[in-house]
Design a protein around this motif. Structure first.
Motif, PDB file in Angstrom:
ATOM      1  N   ASN A   1       5.041   7.099  -9.187  1.00 23.57           N
ATOM      2  CA  ASN A   1       4.282   6.114  -9.975  1.00 23.57           C
ATOM      3  C   ASN A   1       5.015   5.681 -11.241  1.00 23.57           C
ATOM      4  N   ASN A   2       6.316   5.397 -11.114  1.00 26.22           N
ATOM      5  CA  ASN A   2       7.072   4.956 -12.293  1.00 26.22           C
ATOM      6  C   ASN A   2       7.159   3.441 -12.410  1.00 26.22           C
ATOM      7  N   GLY A   3       6.424   2.726 -11.555  1.00 22.65           N
ATOM      8  CA  GLY A   3       6.370   1.277 -11.670  1.00 22.65           C
ATOM      9  C   GLY A   3       7.629   0.555 -11.240  1.00 22.65           C
ATOM     10  N   SER A   4       8.438   1.197 -10.406  1.00 27.03           N
ATOM     11  CA  SER A   4       9.672   0.565  -9.948  1.00 27.03           C
ATOM     12  C   SER A   4       9.974   0.997  -8.516  1.00 27.03           C
ATOM     13  N   MET A   5      10.966   0.331  -7.908  1.00 29.73           N
ATOM     14  CA  MET A   5      11.420   0.674  -6.575  1.00 29.73           C
ATOM     15  C   MET A   5      12.907   1.018  -6.628  1.00 29.73           C
ATOM     16  N   ALA A   6      13.339   1.828  -5.677  1.00 30.72           N
ATOM     17  CA  ALA A   6      14.764   2.116  -5.536  1.00 30.72           C
ATOM     18  C   ALA A   6      15.362   1.135  -4.532  1.00 30.72           C
ATOM     19  N   LEU A   7      16.409   0.440  -4.941  1.00 30.90           N
ATOM     20  CA  LEU A   7      17.153  -0.445  -4.048  1.00 30.90           C
ATOM     21  C   LEU A   7      18.489   0.217  -3.732  1.00 30.90           C
ATOM     22  N   ILE A   8      18.743   0.435  -2.447  1.00 30.45           N
ATOM     23  CA  ILE A   8      19.976   1.087  -2.004  1.00 30.45           C
ATOM     24  C   ILE A   8      20.661   0.148  -1.013  1.00 30.45           C
TER      25      ILE A   8
ATOM     26  N   HIS B   1      -7.319  16.686  -6.022  1.00 28.96           N
ATOM     27  CA  HIS B   1      -6.073  16.427  -6.756  1.00 28.96           C
ATOM     28  C   HIS B   1      -5.655  14.969  -6.539  1.00 28.96           C
ATOM     29  N   HIS B   2      -5.885  14.117  -7.513  1.00 27.40           N
ATOM     30  CA  HIS B   2      -5.577  12.696  -7.396  1.00 27.40           C
ATOM     31  C   HIS B   2      -4.182  12.393  -7.925  1.00 27.40           C
ATOM     32  N   GLN B   3      -3.407  11.612  -7.176  1.00 29.26           N
ATOM     33  CA  GLN B   3      -2.077  11.193  -7.591  1.00 29.26           C
ATOM     34  C   GLN B   3      -1.929   9.680  -7.422  1.00 29.26           C
ATOM     35  N   PRO B   4      -1.871   8.922  -8.525  1.00 27.69           N
ATOM     36  CA  PRO B   4      -1.628   7.475  -8.399  1.00 27.69           C
ATOM     37  C   PRO B   4      -0.242   7.225  -7.805  1.00 27.69           C
ATOM     38  N   VAL B   5      -0.139   6.229  -6.945  1.00 28.08           N
ATOM     39  CA  VAL B   5       1.108   5.953  -6.236  1.00 28.08           C
ATOM     40  C   VAL B   5       1.408   4.457  -6.273  1.00 28.08           C
ATOM     41  N   ASP B   6       2.685   4.120  -6.502  1.00 31.61           N
ATOM     42  CA  ASP B   6       3.119   2.727  -6.430  1.00 31.61           C
ATOM     43  C   ASP B   6       3.214   2.288  -4.971  1.00 31.61           C
ATOM     44  N   VAL B   7       2.990   1.009  -4.747  1.00 30.88           N
ATOM     45  CA  VAL B   7       3.017   0.438  -3.404  1.00 30.88           C
ATOM     46  C   VAL B   7       3.870  -0.825  -3.429  1.00 30.88           C
ATOM     47  N   CYS B   8       4.496  -1.161  -2.306  1.00 36.92           N
ATOM     48  CA  CYS B   8       5.227  -2.418  -2.157  1.00 36.92           C
ATOM     49  C   CYS B   8       4.334  -3.454  -1.470  1.00 36.92           C
ATOM     50  N   SER B   9       4.476  -4.691  -1.879  1.00 38.06           N
ATOM     51  CA  SER B   9       3.875  -5.795  -1.118  1.00 38.06           C
ATOM     52  C   SER B   9       5.012  -6.566  -0.452  1.00 38.06           C
TER      53      SER B   9
ATOM     54  N   VAL C   1      10.663 -10.409  11.062  1.00 38.75           N
ATOM     55  CA  VAL C   1      10.534 -11.433  10.029  1.00 38.75           C
ATOM     56  C   VAL C   1      11.530 -12.549  10.311  1.00 38.75           C
ATOM     57  N   PRO C   2      11.073 -13.799  10.407  1.00 41.19           N
ATOM     58  CA  PRO C   2      11.978 -14.892  10.764  1.00 41.19           C
ATOM     59  C   PRO C   2      12.782 -15.452   9.602  1.00 41.19           C
ATOM     60  N   SER C   3      12.414 -15.102   8.377  1.00 42.44           N
ATOM     61  CA  SER C   3      13.079 -15.736   7.232  1.00 42.44           C
ATOM     62  C   SER C   3      13.151 -14.752   6.072  1.00 42.44           C
ATOM     63  N   GLU C   4      13.219 -15.297   4.870  1.00 42.16           N
ATOM     64  CA  GLU C   4      13.329 -14.484   3.660  1.00 42.16           C
ATOM     65  C   GLU C   4      12.106 -13.585   3.470  1.00 42.16           C
ATOM     66  N   LEU C   5      12.349 -12.377   3.018  1.00 38.06           N
ATOM     67  CA  LEU C   5      11.262 -11.442   2.725  1.00 38.06           C
ATOM     68  C   LEU C   5      11.281 -11.119   1.243  1.00 38.06           C
ATOM     69  N   LEU C   6      10.116 -11.230   0.610  1.00 39.98           N
ATOM     70  CA  LEU C   6       9.956 -10.910  -0.813  1.00 39.98           C
ATOM     71  C   LEU C   6       9.201  -9.597  -0.920  1.00 39.98           C
ATOM     72  N   ILE C   7       9.771  -8.666  -1.680  1.00 42.60           N
ATOM     73  CA  ILE C   7       9.167  -7.343  -1.847  1.00 42.60           C
ATOM     74  C   ILE C   7       8.941  -7.106  -3.337  1.00 42.60           C
ATOM     75  N   ARG C   8       7.715  -6.796  -3.698  1.00 43.67           N
ATOM     76  CA  ARG C   8       7.393  -6.507  -5.103  1.00 43.67           C
ATOM     77  C   ARG C   8       6.741  -5.134  -5.211  1.00 43.67           C
ATOM     78  N   VAL C   9       7.021  -4.458  -6.313  1.00 45.97           N
ATOM     79  CA  VAL C   9       6.338  -3.198  -6.564  1.00 45.97           C
ATOM     80  C   VAL C   9       4.975  -3.502  -7.181  1.00 45.97           C
ATOM     81  N   ARG C  10       3.969  -2.772  -6.725  1.00 46.73           N
ATOM     82  CA  ARG C  10       2.608  -2.900  -7.255  1.00 46.73           C
ATOM     83  C   ARG C  10       2.234  -1.547  -7.849  1.00 46.73           C
ATOM     84  N   PRO C  11       2.373  -1.401  -9.175  1.00 47.20           N
ATOM     85  CA  PRO C  11       2.214  -0.085  -9.810  1.00 47.20           C
ATOM     86  C   PRO C  11       0.826   0.523  -9.604  1.00 47.20           C
ATOM     87  N   GLN C  12       0.822   1.765  -9.151  1.00 46.32           N
ATOM     88  CA  GLN C  12      -0.375   2.600  -9.043  1.00 46.32           C
ATOM     89  C   GLN C  12      -1.524   1.873  -8.342  1.00 46.32           C
ATOM     90  N   LEU C  13      -1.207   1.189  -7.258  1.00 42.37           N
ATOM     91  CA  LEU C  13      -2.211   0.417  -6.533  1.00 42.37           C
ATOM     92  C   LEU C  13      -3.069   1.299  -5.636  1.00 42.37           C
TER      93      LEU C  13
END
Length: 447
Positions: free
Chosen positions: A325-332, A195-203, A414-426
């Motif tokens: 795998n909706n190609g987005s992230m939740a920001l709370i 049973h394969h399920q594609p999943v989004d990942v953060c970088s 992390v000593p400074s700014e952190l950049l987080i991007r969604v990587r769809p179905q990686l």
């Protein structure tokens, strides 16, 4: 066979083992086909094996990583008792490695071993931190094989092999998010059935360099709690977590930071304006991937999650507004508020009530987030009862000048700014998309 007879005996027929579903649980069920003819049974056997070989997603060989110190140090026993017999029954070859230290799976195998040693799929037996380590290793290996330079801006490629998760940790949000239940047999059967399920990942990147791949991140309360727990590893795991949670709540302080994000295309604006000292800027910056919106102020906690993070303490998930795998992230973003109101928010995760229904919480559906903490002023992480500290307005930084992040249950400084991007179905996981965890709710006794 007669009593004590190890081989031979009278042929009675063949047995098929079927995967049956009951709710979210998967279990094996035996079907006996009686036939005393050896010729007929041999024809049946060969025909059925040929049919089964046509299911291309079913693995024929596995590389299994086991974290022996996960949770109550039960991971290897869970594998031997609940998983290995099913793999053997399904005629799946399993090459097992019991890790000896943190990072062993990543550095000792995933990035240095020839691809052939991974066989056709990878399985990890452990908690969320171990799952994240193996997933990060799989994705790093894919970038190495594709010649990607992770120390510069790059577009990552998908992992070549699917990953199976056998839950053996304390929370198991990864397993619950793709299985809906924390059960070794269910996890093993998802793997066996392919049973394969594609999943989004953060970088996660800082100063143009990739730090790691992951599924979720928490800054502020979530990061501070984990950092405190890590400094008390001599305590039993459950006691360590509760101690850190209570201590961080007692010394609850906001983080002064600049939060920028790009909303996901077509997502409805879900903003809830905070009345708790969060100062919003009135500008946006147009970038190649969309328009950056910026907030600046005091936050108690900021969560960014690419998966719902289902678990027994949050059956609907820590981020119920996102999917696998909706190609987005939740920001709370939880703005500064009183300790009692913040605890009310935490308690709602355990119920069906909207945990974000507070004026000091803002939620967004995003595809990128930048967070830059401001280091103006500090207050020690462990404040004694006799020391005075204005917990309502005083932002905090660590003594080393770095900021603690909780990345999938692992501490990242992390000593400074952190950049987080969604990587769809990686990444591909064994399992399925789940709406809610089918687990008996577990309340946190310390709050």
């Amino acid at each position: 066979r007669s009593a004590g007879q190890q081989t031979g005996g009278t042929l009675l027929g063949i047995t098929l083992f079927q995967c049956k579903k009951k709710g979210l649980k998967l279990k094996e069920h035996a079907i006996h086909l009686n036939n005393l003819s050896e010729d007929h049974c041999e024809i049946w056997f060969k025909s059925l094996k040929e049919i089964l070989s046509g299911f291309k997603n079913r693995p024929k060989s596995l590389k299994v990583f086991v974290n022996p110190i996960s949770h109550k140090k039960e991971a290897y026993q869970i594998y031997l008792d609940e998983v290995a017999p099913l793999f053997k029954l399904a005629d799946i070859e399993a090459d097992v490695t019991i890790t000896r230290r943190k990072g062993h799976a990543l550095l000792g195998h995933m990035t240095h071993c020839p691809s052939v040693c991974f066989l056709s799929s990878v399985v990890c037996v452990g908690g969320d931190g171990f799952v994240a380590e193996v997933a990060h290793g799989l994705l790093l290996r894919a970038q190495m094989d594709a010649g990607r330079d992770t120390d510069s801006i790059f577009t990552p490629v998908q992992a070549a092999l699917p990953l199976g998760i056998i839950p053996a940790g304390s929370t198991n949000v990864g397993a619950c998010s793709v299985h809906g239940i924390r059960r070794g047999m269910t996890a093993a059967l998802h793997i066996i059935m392919g049973h394969h399920q594609p999943v989004d990942v953060c970088s996660f990147s800082s100063m143009g360099r990739l730090l790691r791949f992951g599924f979720s991140a928490m800054f502020g309360f979530g990061g501070r709690t984990l950092a405190l727990a890590e400094r008390h590893r001599w305590m039993p795991p459950s006691q360590r977590r509760e101690f850190a949670l209570i201590k961080t709540l007692a010394n609850l302080k906001p983080e002064d930071c600049e939060l920028s994000f790009i909303t996901s295309h077509g997502a409805e604006d879900q903003i809830k304006h905070s009345s708790a000292r969060v100062l919003y800027t009135i500008h946006s910056v147009i970038g190649e991937h969309g328009s950056w919106q910026t907030r600046q102020g005091l936050y108690l906690n900021i969560s960014i999650m690419a998966i719902p993070c289902l678990c027994s303490t949050a059956p609907r998930g820590l981020a119920p507004n996102t999917r696998l795998n909706n190609g987005s992230m939740a920001l709370i973003a939880v703005g500064n508020t009183s300790r009692s109101e913040f605890i009310k928010h935490l308690k709602r995760y355990n119920s069906t009530t909207n945990q974000f229904g507070f004026s000091f919480i803002e939620t967004q559906t995003v595809k990128a987030v930048k967070l830059r903490p401001h280091s103006q002023g500090s207050c020690a992480d462990d404040v004694s009862e006799n020391e005075e500290c204005n917990t309502k307005t005083m932002p905090i930084i660590s003594s080393e000048g770095t900021y603690p992040w909780n990345i999938d249950g692992d501490l990242l400084e992390v000593p400074s700014e952190l950049l987080i991007r969604v990587r769809p179905q990686l990444l591909t996981l064994f399992g399925a998309d789940m709406e809610e965890a089918e687990e008996a709710p577990v309340k946190c006794s310390c709050i």
